[in-house]
Write an enzyme that holds these catalytic residues in place. Sequence first.
Site, PDB file in Angstrom:
ATOM      1  N   ASN A   2      10.357  15.173  63.634  1.00 55.20           N
ATOM      2  CA  ASN A   2      10.599  16.614  63.699  1.00 55.20           C
ATOM      3  C   ASN A   2       9.531  17.211  64.595  1.00 55.20           C
ATOM      4  O   ASN A   2       8.380  17.351  64.187  1.00 55.20           O
ATOM      5  CB  ASN A   2      10.525  17.184  62.271  1.00 55.20           C
ATOM      6  CG  ASN A   2      10.548  18.697  62.227  1.00 55.20           C
ATOM      7  OD1 ASN A   2      10.834  19.358  63.232  1.00 55.20           O
ATOM      8  ND2 ASN A   2      10.251  19.254  61.061  1.00 55.20           N
ATOM      9  N   LYS A   4       9.240  20.160  65.591  1.00 59.33           N
ATOM     10  CA  LYS A   4       8.970  21.572  65.302  1.00 59.33           C
ATOM     11  C   LYS A   4       8.955  22.361  66.619  1.00 59.33           C
ATOM     12  O   LYS A   4       9.669  21.996  67.554  1.00 59.33           O
ATOM     13  CB  LYS A   4       7.680  21.729  64.499  1.00 59.33           C
ATOM     14  CG  LYS A   4       7.672  20.795  63.277  1.00 59.33           C
ATOM     15  CD  LYS A   4       6.611  21.082  62.283  1.00 59.33           C
ATOM     16  CE  LYS A   4       6.718  20.105  61.125  1.00 59.33           C
ATOM     17  NZ  LYS A   4       5.766  20.388  60.056  1.00 59.33           N
ATOM     18  N   HIS A  88      14.238  22.908  55.713  1.00 65.33           N
ATOM     19  CA  HIS A  88      12.835  22.487  55.819  1.00 65.33           C
ATOM     20  C   HIS A  88      11.959  23.562  55.167  1.00 65.33           C
ATOM     21  O   HIS A  88      12.299  24.754  55.206  1.00 65.33           O
ATOM     22  CB  HIS A  88      12.465  22.312  57.299  1.00 65.33           C
ATOM     23  CG  HIS A  88      11.098  21.720  57.494  1.00 65.33           C
ATOM     24  ND1 HIS A  88       9.954  22.470  57.393  1.00 65.33           N
ATOM     25  CD2 HIS A  88      10.705  20.456  57.751  1.00 65.33           C
ATOM     26  CE1 HIS A  88       8.903  21.682  57.600  1.00 65.33           C
ATOM     27  NE2 HIS A  88       9.336  20.453  57.815  1.00 65.33           N
ATOM     28  N   GLU A  90       9.381  25.015  56.084  1.00 68.58           N
ATOM     29  CA  GLU A  90       8.988  26.117  56.975  1.00 68.58           C
ATOM     30  C   GLU A  90      10.125  27.125  57.131  1.00 68.58           C
ATOM     31  O   GLU A  90       9.877  28.325  57.271  1.00 68.58           O
ATOM     32  CB  GLU A  90       8.541  25.545  58.338  1.00 68.58           C
ATOM     33  CG  GLU A  90       7.185  24.857  58.206  1.00 68.58           C
ATOM     34  CD  GLU A  90       6.920  23.741  59.203  1.00 68.58           C
ATOM     35  OE1 GLU A  90       7.607  23.643  60.227  1.00 68.58           O
ATOM     36  OE2 GLU A  90       5.999  22.930  58.933  1.00 68.58           O
ATOM     37  N   GLU A 158       9.399  16.659  50.693  1.00 64.27           N
ATOM     38  CA  GLU A 158       8.172  16.991  51.407  1.00 64.27           C
ATOM     39  C   GLU A 158       7.314  17.923  50.577  1.00 64.27           C
ATOM     40  O   GLU A 158       7.583  19.124  50.517  1.00 64.27           O
ATOM     41  CB  GLU A 158       8.500  17.688  52.727  1.00 64.27           C
ATOM     42  CG  GLU A 158       9.377  16.864  53.639  1.00 64.27           C
ATOM     43  CD  GLU A 158       9.250  17.333  55.079  1.00 64.27           C
ATOM     44  OE1 GLU A 158       8.654  16.595  55.865  1.00 64.27           O
ATOM     45  OE2 GLU A 158       9.706  18.429  55.395  1.00 64.27           O
ATOM     46  N   GLY A 164       1.483  18.780  57.468  1.00 63.77           N
ATOM     47  CA  GLY A 164       0.564  19.189  58.515  1.00 63.77           C
ATOM     48  C   GLY A 164      -0.881  19.316  58.064  1.00 63.77           C
ATOM     49  O   GLY A 164      -1.709  19.882  58.768  1.00 63.77           O
ATOM     50  N   SER A 203       2.527  14.481  56.432  1.00 65.14           N
ATOM     51  CA  SER A 203       1.424  13.693  56.985  1.00 65.14           C
ATOM     52  C   SER A 203       1.671  12.182  56.977  1.00 65.14           C
ATOM     53  O   SER A 203       0.761  11.397  56.734  1.00 65.14           O
ATOM     54  CB  SER A 203       0.109  14.045  56.274  1.00 65.14           C
ATOM     55  OG  SER A 203      -0.194  15.424  56.453  1.00 65.14           O
TER      56      SER A 203
END
Length: 246
Positions: A2, A4, A88, A90, A158, A164, A203
Amino acid sequence: GNWKMNGRQANNEALLSALKPAVAGFDTIDVAVCPPFPYLSQTASQLADSNITFGAQNLSAQQDGAYTGEVSSGMLVDLKVRWVLVGHSERRSLYGETDEIVAAKTQVALDAGLIPCIGETLEERKTGDTEVVLARQLDAVLPVIERHPASAFVLAYEPVWAIGTGLTATPEQAQAVHAFLRDRLASSGYAAAPSVRILYGGSVKAANAPELFSQPDVDGGLVGGASLVANEFVGIAKAAVDSLGA
Ligand code: PGA
């Protein structure tokens, strides 16, 4: 992988050129990249002769119409997109995507023959909250996915605190959550629960991938930062071949 909102034409080209030969023999696993929308067509042409497939990071819950700034499933199909990330964390936290929106997008993706990779997000990590949050998110998409074979969708777990941040769930933590999700699918009557692919994200790196992927209910990775670095992403794919591709 991904990507992003990262990458420009020149470094995408360099990254894909490095990945293509490096994963060319990895035929027992799915290797996919999800670039930003504007680079889907660049990716499609660069990967035309590759075993790497590609996906989008989002799609609209609507079909064509007055939806400024949105991208429909039909447009993604035109671009030969195979996968699409849905829900996701985010998207949930920064753009207000609710469980209902995630379910609607999952439906639209499945209807179009795209394979949604549905994000399951652990928001709270206090005792007891894990399963409540995950059960709520899974139950919201269950009525949509349960009418489809396990090959039609992917789940991704996740933990938000691991995305991240360089902090990864331990293999045991990931395994426990993945087993919980699979059990819940099974107890809801989804007979193909054992075959559902459940990816771990947060991560993932070449160094921690082998241990994560060796867990019985971890079926792969959803990789952000490390998917922008060719050697890292290839190392993760290699770990997947070794643990999962037999
Ligand atoms: P990360 O992101 O690998 O950079 O933690 C994972 C993701 O958000 O999909």
